[in-house]
Design a protein around this motif. Structure first.
Motif, PDB file in Angstrom:
ATOM      1  N   LEU A   1      11.588 -18.595  39.995  1.00 20.17           N
ATOM      2  CA  LEU A   1      11.924 -19.399  38.823  1.00 20.17           C
ATOM      3  C   LEU A   1      12.215 -20.813  39.304  1.00 20.17           C
ATOM      4  O   LEU A   1      12.915 -20.985  40.301  1.00 20.17           O
ATOM      5  CB  LEU A   1      13.154 -18.827  38.112  1.00 20.17           C
ATOM      6  N   HIS A   2      11.673 -21.825  38.610  1.00 21.32           N
ATOM      7  CA  HIS A   2      11.928 -23.226  38.931  1.00 21.32           C
ATOM      8  C   HIS A   2      12.570 -23.917  37.739  1.00 21.32           C
ATOM      9  O   HIS A   2      12.102 -23.786  36.605  1.00 21.32           O
ATOM     10  CB  HIS A   2      10.627 -23.954  39.291  1.00 21.32           C
ATOM     11  N   SER A   3      13.651 -24.653  38.007  1.00 20.72           N
ATOM     12  CA  SER A   3      14.291 -25.439  36.946  1.00 20.72           C
ATOM     13  C   SER A   3      15.071 -26.587  37.571  1.00 20.72           C
ATOM     14  O   SER A   3      15.860 -26.365  38.503  1.00 20.72           O
ATOM     15  CB  SER A   3      15.238 -24.565  36.118  1.00 20.72           C
ATOM     16  N   TYR A   4      14.851 -27.794  37.061  1.00 19.02           N
ATOM     17  CA  TYR A   4      15.530 -28.992  37.559  1.00 19.02           C
ATOM     18  C   TYR A   4      16.452 -29.556  36.491  1.00 19.02           C
ATOM     19  O   TYR A   4      16.267 -29.320  35.291  1.00 19.02           O
ATOM     20  CB  TYR A   4      14.508 -30.050  37.986  1.00 19.02           C
ATOM     21  N   SER A   5      17.428 -30.332  36.933  1.00 16.96           N
ATOM     22  CA  SER A   5      18.388 -30.983  36.038  1.00 16.96           C
ATOM     23  C   SER A   5      18.087 -32.476  35.984  1.00 16.96           C
ATOM     24  O   SER A   5      17.906 -33.108  37.026  1.00 16.96           O
ATOM     25  CB  SER A   5      19.820 -30.758  36.541  1.00 16.96           C
ATOM     26  N   PHE A   6      18.064 -33.044  34.765  1.00 13.19           N
ATOM     27  CA  PHE A   6      17.708 -34.451  34.613  1.00 13.19           C
ATOM     28  C   PHE A   6      18.203 -34.957  33.261  1.00 13.19           C
ATOM     29  O   PHE A   6      18.647 -34.173  32.415  1.00 13.19           O
ATOM     30  CB  PHE A   6      16.193 -34.649  34.724  1.00 13.19           C
ATOM     31  N   VAL A   7      18.116 -36.258  33.070  1.00 18.54           N
ATOM     32  CA  VAL A   7      18.496 -36.856  31.785  1.00 18.54           C
ATOM     33  C   VAL A   7      17.444 -36.503  30.741  1.00 18.54           C
ATOM     34  O   VAL A   7      17.724 -35.835  29.743  1.00 18.54           O
ATOM     35  CB  VAL A   7      18.649 -38.386  31.926  1.00 18.54           C
ATOM     36  N   GLU A   8      16.228 -36.953  30.949  1.00 18.00           N
ATOM     37  CA  GLU A   8      15.065 -36.582  30.167  1.00 18.00           C
ATOM     38  C   GLU A   8      13.897 -36.508  31.127  1.00 18.00           C
ATOM     39  O   GLU A   8      13.806 -37.303  32.066  1.00 18.00           O
ATOM     40  CB  GLU A   8      14.764 -37.610  29.067  1.00 18.00           C
ATOM     41  N   TRP A   9      12.968 -35.607  30.896  1.00 18.51           N
ATOM     42  CA  TRP A   9      11.874 -35.428  31.847  1.00 18.51           C
ATOM     43  C   TRP A   9      11.066 -36.716  32.016  1.00 18.51           C
ATOM     44  O   TRP A   9      10.683 -37.075  33.124  1.00 18.51           O
ATOM     45  CB  TRP A   9      10.955 -34.292  31.401  1.00 18.51           C
ATOM     46  N   ASN A  10      10.823 -37.438  30.935  1.00 19.00           N
ATOM     47  CA  ASN A  10      10.018 -38.652  31.008  1.00 19.00           C
ATOM     48  C   ASN A  10      10.846 -39.918  31.225  1.00 19.00           C
ATOM     49  O   ASN A  10      10.297 -41.013  31.312  1.00 19.00           O
ATOM     50  CB  ASN A  10       9.186 -38.799  29.730  1.00 19.00           C
ATOM     51  N   ASP A  11      12.152 -39.788  31.305  1.00 16.60           N
ATOM     52  CA  ASP A  11      13.028 -40.935  31.548  1.00 16.60           C
ATOM     53  C   ASP A  11      14.257 -40.422  32.289  1.00 16.60           C
ATOM     54  O   ASP A  11      15.331 -40.259  31.724  1.00 16.60           O
ATOM     55  CB  ASP A  11      13.421 -41.612  30.233  1.00 16.60           C
ATOM     56  N   LYS A  12      14.095 -40.174  33.576  1.00 13.61           N
ATOM     57  CA  LYS A  12      15.102 -39.449  34.345  1.00 13.61           C
ATOM     58  C   LYS A  12      16.330 -40.283  34.670  1.00 13.61           C
ATOM     59  O   LYS A  12      17.365 -39.743  35.049  1.00 13.61           O
ATOM     60  CB  LYS A  12      14.486 -38.898  35.630  1.00 13.61           C
ATOM     61  N   GLY A  13      16.235 -41.603  34.559  1.00 21.05           N
ATOM     62  CA  GLY A  13      17.396 -42.441  34.807  1.00 21.05           C
ATOM     63  C   GLY A  13      17.710 -42.596  36.285  1.00 21.05           C
ATOM     64  O   GLY A  13      17.141 -41.940  37.150  1.00 21.05           O
ATOM     65  N   SER A  14      18.642 -43.488  36.555  1.00 25.10           N
ATOM     66  CA  SER A  14      19.031 -43.788  37.934  1.00 25.10           C
ATOM     67  C   SER A  14      19.863 -42.653  38.524  1.00 25.10           C
ATOM     68  O   SER A  14      20.627 -41.980  37.820  1.00 25.10           O
ATOM     69  CB  SER A  14      19.835 -45.085  37.973  1.00 25.10           C
ATOM     70  N   ALA A  15      19.742 -42.487  39.840  1.00 27.37           N
ATOM     71  CA  ALA A  15      20.534 -41.475  40.535  1.00 27.37           C
ATOM     72  C   ALA A  15      21.993 -41.874  40.658  1.00 27.37           C
ATOM     73  O   ALA A  15      22.863 -41.003  40.763  1.00 27.37           O
ATOM     74  CB  ALA A  15      19.948 -41.213  41.920  1.00 27.37           C
ATOM     75  N   SER A  16      22.288 -43.173  40.648  1.00 25.35           N
ATOM     76  CA  SER A  16      23.664 -43.602  40.907  1.00 25.35           C
ATOM     77  C   SER A  16      24.219 -44.584  39.867  1.00 25.35           C
ATOM     78  O   SER A  16      25.425 -44.845  39.862  1.00 25.35           O
ATOM     79  CB  SER A  16      23.765 -44.238  42.297  1.00 25.35           C
ATOM     80  N   ASP A  17      23.376 -45.123  39.001  1.00 24.64           N
ATOM     81  CA  ASP A  17      23.819 -46.068  37.971  1.00 24.64           C
ATOM     82  C   ASP A  17      23.544 -45.442  36.605  1.00 24.64           C
ATOM     83  O   ASP A  17      22.507 -45.660  35.992  1.00 24.64           O
ATOM     84  CB  ASP A  17      23.083 -47.403  38.128  1.00 24.64           C
ATOM     85  N   PHE A  18      24.486 -44.627  36.133  1.00 21.19           N
ATOM     86  CA  PHE A  18      24.284 -43.886  34.895  1.00 21.19           C
ATOM     87  C   PHE A  18      25.577 -43.906  34.084  1.00 21.19           C
ATOM     88  O   PHE A  18      26.673 -44.118  34.612  1.00 21.19           O
ATOM     89  CB  PHE A  18      23.864 -42.436  35.180  1.00 21.19           C
ATOM     90  N   ASP A  19      25.434 -43.706  32.772  1.00 23.54           N
ATOM     91  CA  ASP A  19      26.604 -43.706  31.887  1.00 23.54           C
ATOM     92  C   ASP A  19      26.966 -42.276  31.487  1.00 23.54           C
ATOM     93  O   ASP A  19      26.335 -41.307  31.941  1.00 23.54           O
ATOM     94  CB  ASP A  19      26.350 -44.583  30.661  1.00 23.54           C
ATOM     95  N   GLU A  20      27.972 -42.147  30.613  1.00 24.77           N
ATOM     96  CA  GLU A  20      28.421 -40.801  30.257  1.00 24.77           C
ATOM     97  C   GLU A  20      27.362 -40.033  29.486  1.00 24.77           C
ATOM     98  O   GLU A  20      27.227 -38.812  29.666  1.00 24.77           O
ATOM     99  CB  GLU A  20      29.719 -40.848  29.442  1.00 24.77           C
ATOM    100  N   ALA A  21      26.592 -40.705  28.652  1.00 23.28           N
ATOM    101  CA  ALA A  21      25.546 -40.004  27.905  1.00 23.28           C
ATOM    102  C   ALA A  21      24.545 -39.367  28.864  1.00 23.28           C
ATOM    103  O   ALA A  21      24.114 -38.222  28.672  1.00 23.28           O
ATOM    104  CB  ALA A  21      24.839 -40.970  26.954  1.00 23.28           C
ATOM    105  N   GLN A  22      24.183 -40.108  29.915  1.00 24.04           N
ATOM    106  CA  GLN A  22      23.237 -39.578  30.892  1.00 24.04           C
ATOM    107  C   GLN A  22      23.872 -38.467  31.732  1.00 24.04           C
ATOM    108  O   GLN A  22      23.213 -37.475  32.075  1.00 24.04           O
ATOM    109  CB  GLN A  22      22.725 -40.710  31.780  1.00 24.04           C
ATOM    110  N   TYR A  23      25.140 -38.637  32.057  1.00 30.33           N
ATOM    111  CA  TYR A  23      25.846 -37.583  32.788  1.00 30.33           C
ATOM    112  C   TYR A  23      25.894 -36.301  31.955  1.00 30.33           C
ATOM    113  O   TYR A  23      25.584 -35.214  32.449  1.00 30.33           O
ATOM    114  CB  TYR A  23      27.261 -38.041  33.131  1.00 30.33           C
ATOM    115  N   PHE A  24      26.277 -36.422  30.703  1.00 33.49           N
ATOM    116  CA  PHE A  24      26.399 -35.253  29.827  1.00 33.49           C
ATOM    117  C   PHE A  24      25.048 -34.547  29.684  1.00 33.49           C
ATOM    118  O   PHE A  24      24.959 -33.321  29.776  1.00 33.49           O
ATOM    119  CB  PHE A  24      26.928 -35.674  28.462  1.00 33.49           C
ATOM    120  N   SER A  25      23.988 -35.334  29.483  1.00 30.36           N
ATOM    121  CA  SER A  25      22.656 -34.760  29.321  1.00 30.36           C
ATOM    122  C   SER A  25      22.218 -34.016  30.578  1.00 30.36           C
ATOM    123  O   SER A  25      21.622 -32.927  30.504  1.00 30.36           O
ATOM    124  CB  SER A  25      21.650 -35.867  28.988  1.00 30.36           C
ATOM    125  N   THR A  26      22.515 -34.590  31.752  1.00 27.76           N
ATOM    126  CA  THR A  26      22.146 -33.936  33.000  1.00 27.76           C
ATOM    127  C   THR A  26      22.895 -32.624  33.167  1.00 27.76           C
ATOM    128  O   THR A  26      22.316 -31.600  33.574  1.00 27.76           O
ATOM    129  CB  THR A  26      22.444 -34.853  34.199  1.00 27.76           C
TER     130      THR A  26
END
Length: 518
Positions: free
Chosen positions: A262-287
């Motif tokens: 089984l393969h599954s990754y965690s991300f903000v959105e598949w087509n807009d994954k966002g920065s690895a280190s410069d992210f806000d709470e919305a992106q954190y929550f989504s991940t």
């Protein structure tokens, strides 16, 4: 006036337990007479020919005089992974596996053909790191090798030759070739992936077609005497493709099948994954939403497997998981190099707790990836190396390896953002061969410190000690200038409570509690 005062006091006494319950998560752990073990293989890793994972990561070349190495593999990486007690390492892919010709990577290195890594950056590789290099590395690490076979563009004969080359003790064409190349004894490789992501880069197959192809390859991998030595893993579902798992379990005879991936990754959105280190709470929550979805995925895929395999002989193998973001600015987009923050620590902590709690079916997992790629435990820059927050989570959790699983009951709290909620606390527990109990917990809330009331019947909690991984900001990470910004420390947020321990866990922090056996 006195009557009113007495009424207020009475209400306060009545409401106090309810208020405490609303603010405190309650974790109860039982000690069953018998239990299954949490397989150490859940704590596995993944090393693909991708970006700087192998070349410029693990492997710096035998002639490198500036970076200490053993047969071209960095000594500091070997030491760090030995400290993690990694149980297995998956190689050479990933997508790379289904264009890899293993015979190109054996024999004299100056005679090996160059290849183009068509999947990851279009770079040219010289095949200087091949089968011997990888399997010898696994021996030094004390880790089981997990070889991913080329089913997408290879042949049955290619795979059977590879099995013979690495596993046969008796005289045969491939064992003779291995001896000619300098290795007398076989490596006895047990774990084999029969293809990778056959629904995608492995050939864009439908599950019914791949199931028949798998049956063919798996049949010819063994002779009539060594089939019990191989653990064959079918290429499994992409996230929530439950039909794929249904077909694998229904159409493949279970005497040919030991595991389904089984393969599954965690991300903000598949087509807009966002920065690895410069992210806000919305992106954190989504991940964290996608990370915690692993619970649902494991439960639903396991339910399908239970229908066809109620004895749970076939393992669920989550051999790619982790966070996936945009690459670091200025780096090759095909190299998937990203930083690693406390957000990644929370992904690792919650995911490993999920695997532990479903370890009757989850038998192996592989974090993607080990060095310089995706949610790596190690980053390198020339001769320098740093250990990431994810490394330290794996270090805290290694006590669960091959320990007896302990059932938990968790009366949880929530972490809310906008109009959505997630469970705030994640936990799992085990008891090792010495009787020592380990409890791992994570508080994923971004701003709330939470209290967890821990109760374990029959265990002297007064002897408990703890270790915590935490930081000031969820975006914090270790850098080559500040390699120890985030490291484990003694946990002091622990005090005796009513019938147990009261644990005060800061936001986005992970804790391991250790209670020695009697």
């Amino acid at each position: 006036m006195i009557t009113s005062f007495r009424l207020i006091v009475a209400l306060a006494v009545f409401l106090a337990p309810l208020l405490l319950s609303a603010q405190t998560a309650r974790l109860s752990i039982s000690l069953p007479d018998s239990s299954h073990r949490i397989s150490r293989h859940i704590y596995g890793h993944f090393a693909e020919h991708l970006g700087r994972c192998i070349y410029g990561g693990f492997y710096v070349g035998e002639g490198n005089d500036t970076i200490p190495n053993t047969d071209g593999v960095r000594n500091d990486i070997i030491d760090a992974l030995q400290e993690l007690q990694i149980p297995n390492l998956r190689w050479p892919g990933g997508c790379f596996a289904d264009t890899y010709q293993w015979k190109d990577g054996i024999g004299p290195k100056d005679e090996r053909p160059e290849i183009v890594n068509r999947w990851w950056g279009g770079v040219t590789e010289d095949n200087s790191f091949g089968t011997h290099d990888f399997l010898n590395l696994c021996e030094r690490l004390g880790a089981e090798p997990y070889l991913a076979a080329n089913v997408g563009s290879g042949t049955v004969a290619d795979l059977t030759d590879w099995v013979q080359y690495v596993n046969y003790q008796v005289k045969s064409p491939m064992s003779d070739l291995r001896i000619e190349n300098g290795r007398a004894e076989p490596w006895n490789v047990k774990y084999w992936g029969v293809g990778n992501e056959m629904w995608g880069c492995g050939g864009n197959m439908i599950p019914e077609y791949y199931a028949n192809l798998y049956r063919q390859y798996a049949t010819f991998m063994t002779d009539w005497t060594n089939s019990d030595r191989l653990y064959r893993i079918a290429s499994g579902a992409n996230v929530a493709d439950y039909h794929w798992t249904e077909v694998m379990m229904r159409d493949i005879p279970h005497n040919l099948l030991e595991g389904v991936a089984l393969h599954s990754y965690s991300f903000v959105e598949w087509n807009d994954k966002g920065s690895a280190s410069d992210f806000d709470e919305a992106q954190y929550f989504s991940t964290m939403q996608t990370a915690l979805r692993m619970e649902e995925l494991v439960e639903k895929h396991s339910a399908i497997m239970d229908k066809y395999d109620p004895a749970r002989r076939v393992g669920l193998i989550v051999d790619e998981w982790g966070g996936w973001y945009q690459v670091e600015p200025g780096t090759n987009p095909g190299f998937l190099y990203q930083q690693n923050t406390m957000r990644d620590a929370m992904i690792a902590a919650t995911t490993l707790n999920i695997f532990n709690n479903h370890s009757e079916r989850v038998r192996m997992a592989n974090l993607a990836q080990t060095v310089n790629v995706l949610q790596a435990v190690i980053l390198t820059n020339g001769k320098d190396m740093i250990l990431t927050p994810t490394y330290w989570i794996m270090h805290l959790y290694k006590a669960h390896q091959d320990a007896d699983y302990l059932p938990i009951e968790l009366d949880n709290l929530t972490y809310g953002f906008a109009d959505e909620e997630l469970p705030a606390i994640s936990a799992s527990a085990s008891r090792d061969s010495t009787g020592t109990v380990h409890v791992t917990l994570a508080n994923i809330a971004l701003s709330e410190t939470h209290t967890v009331s821990l109760a374990i019947d029959g265990v002297d909690l007064s002897r408990a000690t703890g270790t915590i991984l935490t930081s000031d900001r969820v975006q914090d990470h270790n850098t080559f200038d500040h390699p120890e910004r985030i490291v484990p420390a003694a946990f002091t947020g622990m005090e005796d409570g009513d019938g147990g321990l009261q644990l005060t866990i800061p936001p986005f922090s992970a804790v391991v509690i250790e209670i020695p056996g009697s």
